[in-house]
Design an enzyme around this catalytic site. Structure first.
Site, mmCIF file in Angstrom:
data_model
loop_
_atom_site.group_PDB
_atom_site.id
_atom_site.type_symbol
_atom_site.label_atom_id
_atom_site.label_comp_id
_atom_site.label_asym_id
_atom_site.label_seq_id
_atom_site.Cartn_x
_atom_site.Cartn_y
_atom_site.Cartn_z
ATOM 1 N N GLU B 64 3.465 -10.374 8.081
ATOM 2 C CA GLU B 64 2.499 -11.447 8.351
ATOM 3 C C GLU B 64 3.140 -12.689 8.962
ATOM 4 O O GLU B 64 2.511 -13.393 9.757
ATOM 5 C CB GLU B 64 1.734 -11.809 7.086
ATOM 6 N N HIS B 133 -6.488 -9.122 -4.130
ATOM 7 C CA HIS B 133 -7.155 -8.774 -2.870
ATOM 8 C C HIS B 133 -8.520 -9.440 -2.712
ATOM 9 O O HIS B 133 -9.303 -9.021 -1.866
ATOM 10 C CB HIS B 133 -7.362 -7.257 -2.774
HETATM 11 C C1 LIG Z 1 1.590 -8.505 2.527
HETATM 12 C C2 LIG Z 1 0.631 -7.376 2.699
HETATM 13 N N1 LIG Z 1 0.238 -7.043 3.930
HETATM 14 C C3 LIG Z 1 -0.617 -6.031 4.132
HETATM 15 C C4 LIG Z 1 -1.109 -5.321 3.066
HETATM 16 C C5 LIG Z 1 -2.094 -4.180 3.296
HETATM 17 N N2 LIG Z 1 -1.440 -2.898 3.017
HETATM 18 C C6 LIG Z 1 -1.582 -2.314 1.821
HETATM 19 S S1 LIG Z 1 -0.674 -0.905 1.731
HETATM 20 C C7 LIG Z 1 -0.107 -1.081 3.295
HETATM 21 C C8 LIG Z 1 0.826 -0.054 3.867
HETATM 22 C C9 LIG Z 1 2.129 -0.034 3.143
HETATM 23 O O1 LIG Z 1 2.928 1.001 3.641
HETATM 24 P P1 LIG Z 1 4.214 1.476 2.886
HETATM 25 O O2 LIG Z 1 5.038 0.302 2.496
HETATM 26 O O3 LIG Z 1 4.866 2.501 3.718
HETATM 27 O O4 LIG Z 1 3.703 2.113 1.518
HETATM 28 P P2 LIG Z 1 2.740 3.380 1.301
HETATM 29 O O5 LIG Z 1 1.336 2.836 1.279
HETATM 30 O O6 LIG Z 1 2.997 4.320 2.395
HETATM 31 O O7 LIG Z 1 3.108 3.897 -0.029
HETATM 32 C C10 LIG Z 1 -0.624 -2.236 3.881
HETATM 33 C C11 LIG Z 1 -0.333 -2.680 5.245
HETATM 34 C C12 LIG Z 1 -0.700 -5.719 1.788
HETATM 35 N N3 LIG Z 1 -1.170 -5.120 0.698
HETATM 36 N N4 LIG Z 1 0.172 -6.741 1.627
#
Ligand SMILES: Cc1ncc(C[n+]2csc(CCOP(=O)(O)OP(=O)(O)O)c2C)c(N)n1
Ligand SMILES: Cc1ncc(C[n+]2csc(CCOP(=O)(O)OP(=O)(O)O)c2C)c(N)n1
Ligand SMILES: [Mg+2]
Ligand SMILES: [Mg+2]
Lengths: 330, 333, 333, 330
Positions: B64, B133
């Site tokens: 972000e 959230h």
């Molecule tokens: C700071 C932040 N930005 C965006 C999100 C939205 N978001 C939730 S899960 C996710 C993907 C995360 O990917 P990864 O770290 O690979 O974990 P996975 O979900 O694959 O276990 C995103 C972008 C968030 N929760 N927090």
């Protein structure tokens, strides 16, 4: 207590225990998704199918008093770190009997009795918090290790960077476990991440970085056990990258047609319980051992589901409590 | 209005599409916003990368600070970036770029640069997303000179506010409510604008003014119906822009009704309603027949379990009760 | 009080020292806080790493998210970390840890964990630090259920508030004013506490209540002297804790004086004064002889050049004028 | 325009120009500190003594239309990127004739005519902003490069990490110039940073990382020129680490007794104008060339000082302008 320091042998007991955890995760995830599908529950849920072995083997390298910080996609970690099924199911269902009285929900599981300290919904934020747990252990001269579990996508956020640098400078007893499941929501690793292996980033923090097949229970366990031993010995942090796979959409119900069919199929094969069962049975674990585990786990889940369903939701007045130490006026 | 019906999400999508067609400097960046990644978690940018290319519609890493920083940098040299921060709580990892940079660069540069940046973000309680959230943080941004913050209560306004925000030479944060995407309403003509800083009268009335925005508008209209049944004519003002807000419109209405209730989803203490209440009292003290009332959510983190989440959110009944409080007080005094 | 004199900075240093001596769980982390790095940019932790070791007094990398994250993690298992964020504007890179985690973990865990964390930070205009080093952001934190926020106006309170903050089982943010470190005043006894949530009457009076905190206290006392010369007896209330603030003390005073002015350094729109004003009106509407006035800084970024910085900051005269406004209005009505 | 792409020869013209910039920085810093010492000005100032050559040589690799984002310790970068002395002095003195009408001050210099777009007081925050400038150039198909200049300490903050990853994934035309002066306020590199060379971090972003002696004008210039050429050619970002030195305390007036005497002495020698003069004079730049440059620069500074001192401060009413496009009511 320091068994894991001296040897990381993949004993039959360990194999059995890992199988138990992985099977528990697999069936819990399956049961939970079934209940979401048929409308018995309506909850935002981040499936863990495909990552069962990763969590089961990695968490087996920890002692119960070791700390874990995990994420919204944390059911597998929570179960593998020993949270009782009843409490977890009740929390997922928003009941007062849940780990967090229904206040946290699936994205915010805490259960100190088995070391699950924080589950965060903000990507990457748990990593600096794990440092704090490790720092406290270091100051107190305790022999505990903290683990931060997070995804591949999380390795692109600032908190990851700050935390790894600090942990290295301070030689904190922490292990950074990146469960690289190839996707961050709908974004492939390549589309968002400038390295092909997250472990490569460790060099930028002067710490060891190790990649392993997170779907191979022995490799996962031994890689993690070595990192935990290193941390416990006071030699500082390790970045462990577990190659694993997310066999579902990002969140329950979400489209995942963007995942190429063959890729998914190959991963389903690699991550399957069948394959795990096969491997475990090569480790002096008998068919009847496995069958017994499965029976026990199935019963445990049914009991937990029944417990969650029959439990009451929290009283609306409960909102006044746990904001501060003293309750808030109505 | 065009006579057609459109959803809130479609209206936002159309606004982005039309703005990109009109001005090559308009671009979009955010997590998963391009079509290969689904066109945005709430599909607001669906189709746009296919139409305008992935150079102008960029799916980003989960970063972000880098998203908003890139948007600030591009904006000061004349691009018109629309950055999507998936959920409002995630802005907390990148406040610096908005507060120390976007808001201040025009001033600190002595007017040499300005930051025509739009940040779109969504939030809101009621859908079980829990503590991290669902927060409404508009009061923070309203407290930062140099920023503007707006939120729409219907699809046409969503279109018109987003177009105006993209036109604007200063940074604008647009909050979408997570419960609103499916809401339908009259579709605006292409090119429609809702001016920033101008409130709308969502319903006329002479007995009490309900000042609100975003989700509060629908709820206040419901409350106004219930009040009408009792013979109380409530005027509902949809601020649309929270900062700078339309003081004149609010003051004019309250000067007429002599009673006011402010309604918002954010928790009450130190919320945006406090400023509006303070200003009404400051300006119309001797006209008011009763103190201004505030209806807001319960001051706790947003809980997960349904009964608690319901206890957290204000209700339409709360609005009715607050309106009664202003009229009772008037009778007593 | 001990009869001795102490500076604001020394009082903070003594509070940390005494707290560390009393409780082995108290620790300090922040940029340059250990003696090898100078004992803190404002020397507040000077001598402490030499006395308690660099395991308990840790100089950190420039990593505010990691600083606050580590503090949160340590706090939930019973350490009592005091994190220093060098200047308040730098909190903007790490809001997430305070707002999404420190504030919410007690609630989200259903009371299983709590976060006895203290964040010390400094800020304030008037010393030429310009747009990114001077902001007063207390209103943001006051709007977050789960956080407490306090600020001292004199050395003894600085000691007592910091001790109480360290004792507290919940996260507390303490704002220091950058112009205050050299201020001297009576030294408190070791172990002195100023309870969180309790205001002090800095000066008694019956004609108008000046509600303020931090730097505003000294300025309000000056204004009160000027008003006294005119025969207006102003009561000055030092809130000390901004959230949760001492409503009862303020209401009791205003019930007596029937007039109130709120004074703070933060910019007026959507500042902490708005909540206080709204609450006073809500509770004491029919007692008030005039609308509550607010004195605050001009709503712009903090400018660099002296004449602009002066134009930005409210003045003692502004307070006097606001008090007049409440008394004039009273006469007219 | 793309001269620097084809060859990075260290010509006599270039040597002369670098000397001019370095001397200008050195004398401006000296003069400014003298005025702070004797009370003619009272301003928070982050001295640049020791880093003159680094900025002079690095910025010489840029075209005037290339973008720069720098920091509070940015006087050297600003001068080397061509901001007229008068405007800079007037801004430092808080006058209405300054680059920013006195509103920004030394920590917030902006001057688009020579590409100085943002100067930030928040450590690391300029790095993502530089990406934005580069992204705009990329979208527009312009041939411009953006440079983010920052310190060694800044490489520990989240914004650094996020920005480098994004720049690499998007192959942005940006150069990350880390002026490693060995200290972050009072903290040594080793005390806060988990690598001994910041350039090592580049590997974590799949981009080249190069370290160079930032006090050697030719090496600094050529390293930077190569990175700029790479960016301009569309091959993506580079992390350039310039080893340099801060010969003063962090901020004017601050104690710096924590710097070991010998270390400081050796650095003073390496960073001295005398040494630079010697090196430059080996490059077909005559003594009289150098003397003329010095004379011109000395006169330029005196003129700028006089301009700044006689200029008026901004009118208090000026506070109403530049908050938004339309002025604010009084
Ligand atoms: C700071 C932040 N930005 C965006 C999100 C939205 N978001 C939730 S899960 C996710 C993907 C995360 O990917 P990864 O770290 O690979 O974990 P996975 O979900 O694959 O276990 C995103 C972008 C968030 N929760 N927090
Ligand atoms: C986010 C943030 N944290 C802390 C500070 C305070 N601070 C200002 S300069 C500085 C040191 C920076 O060191 P480095 O990046 O090496 O740059 P240098 O000052 O040596 O040029 C610090 C900690 C800040 N301005 N911003
Ligand atoms: Mg992933
Ligand atoms: Mg440095």
């Amino acid at each position: 207590m320091n068994k894991s320091d001296s040897s990381h042998a993949f004993t039959p007991e360990l194999a059995r225990s890992i199988y138990r955890k992985a099977y528990l995760i697999n069936r819990t995830d399956q049961r939970f998704r079934a209940m979401l599908t048929n409308g018995e529950l309506a909850v935002a849920y981040y499936p863990v199918r495909g990552q069962e072995v990763t969590a089961a083997a990695a968490m087996s390298a920890l002692q119960p008093e070791d700390y874990l910080v995990t994420t919204y996609r944390g059911l597998h970690d929570s179960l593998a770190k020993g949270i009782p099924s009843r409490l977890l199911w009740a929390e997922f269902a928003g009941k007062r009997t849940g780990t967090c009285k229904g206040k946290g929900g699936p994205m915010h599981i805490t259960y100190p009795p088995t070391g699950v300290m924080v589950t965060t919904g903000i990507v990457g934020s748990g990593i600096p918090i794990a440092n704090g747990l490790a720092m406290a252990a270091q100051i107190r001269g305790e022999n505990r290790v903290a683990v931060a579990s997070f995804g591949d996508g999380a390795s692109n956020i600032g908190a990851f960077h700050e935390a790894l640098n600090m942990a290295s400078v301070w030689k904190l007893p922490v292990v950074f476990l990146c469960q690289n499941n190839q996707y961050a929501e709908h974004t492939t690793l390549a589309a968002g991440t400038s390295v092909t292996s997250i472990a490569e980033r460790a060099a930028g923090y002067g710490m060891p970085g190790v990649s392993c097949d997170g779907l191979d229970p022995e490799m996962m366990y031994q890689t993690m056990a070595a990192a935990v031993a290193r941390a416990r010995a006071g030699d500082g942090p390790t970045l462990v990258e577990a190659h694993t796979y997310r066999l579902q959409g990002h969140i329950f119900g979400a489209d995942y047609s963007y995942i190429p069919k063959e890729e998914l199929k190959a991963a389903e094969e690699r991550a399957s319980m069948m394959r795990l069962r096969q491997r475990i049975s090569e480790r002096q674990v008998t068919e009847s051992d496995l069958a017994q585990i499965e029976q026990e786990v199935d019963a445990e889940i049914e009991d937990a589901v029944a417990f969650a369903l029959k439990s009451d939701p929290p009283d609306p007045d409960e909102i006044r409590f746990d904001i501060y130490e003293t309750e808030q006026a109505a | 209005m065009s006579g057609k019906t459109i959803s809130f999400g479609q209206a936002l999508n159309a606004a982005l599409d039309d703005a990109m067609a009109d001005d090559g400097n308009v671009m979009i960046l955010g997590e998963d916003v391009a079509d290969e990644q689904g066109g945005g978690v709430f599909k607001v940018s669906k189709g746009l990368s296919s139409k305008y290319g992935t150079s102008r519609v960029r799916s980003t890493p989960i970063s972000e600070q880098a998203i908003l920083g890139a948007a600030v940098g591009a904006a000061i040299i004349g691009m018109r970036p629309v950055a999507e921060i998936m959920l409002m709580n995630f802005i907390t990892v990148a406040m610096d770029q908005l507060v120390n940079h976007a808001a201040k660069l025009r001033f600190m540069s002595g007017g040499q640069t300005n930051v025509p940046l739009v940040v779109r973000t969504t939030t809101g309680a009621g859908v079980g997303f829990g503590g991290q959230h669902s927060d409404m943080l508009e009061a923070w941004f309203a407290h930062v000179p140099g920023l503007k913050i707006a939120t729409a209560s219907n699809p046409a306004d969503a279109y018109g506010l987003l177009r105006s925000a993209i036109d604007d030479e200063d940074p604008v944060i647009l909050i979408e409510n997570i419960t609103h995407y499916g809401m339908t309403g009259p579709a605006p003509e292409a090119g429609y604008r809702v001016p920033l800083g101008k409130a709308a009268i969502a319903r006329e009335g002479r007995d009490v003014t309900l000042v609100t925005y975003g989700r509060g508008v629908g709820d206040s209209l419901k409350a106004a119906s219930l009040l009408a049944d009792e013979g109380i004519a409530a005027e509902v003002i949809d601020l649309r822009t929270i900062a700078p807000w339309d003081e004149q419109a609010v003051f004019a209405s309250v000067a007429k009704t002599k009673r006011a209730v402010i309604v918002h989803e954010a928790v009450r203490p130190f919320g945006a309603g406090a400023e509006i209440s303070a200003r009404i009292h400051e300006e119309l003290f001797s006209d008011l027949l009763a103190p201004v009332q505030r209806v807001a959510s319960y001051p706790s983190p947003v809980p997960f379990a349904k009964p608690l989440e319901t206890a957290f959110l204000y209700s339409v009944d709360d609005i009715v009760r607050a309106a009664h409080a202003t009229t009772d007080k008037a009778i007593n005094s």
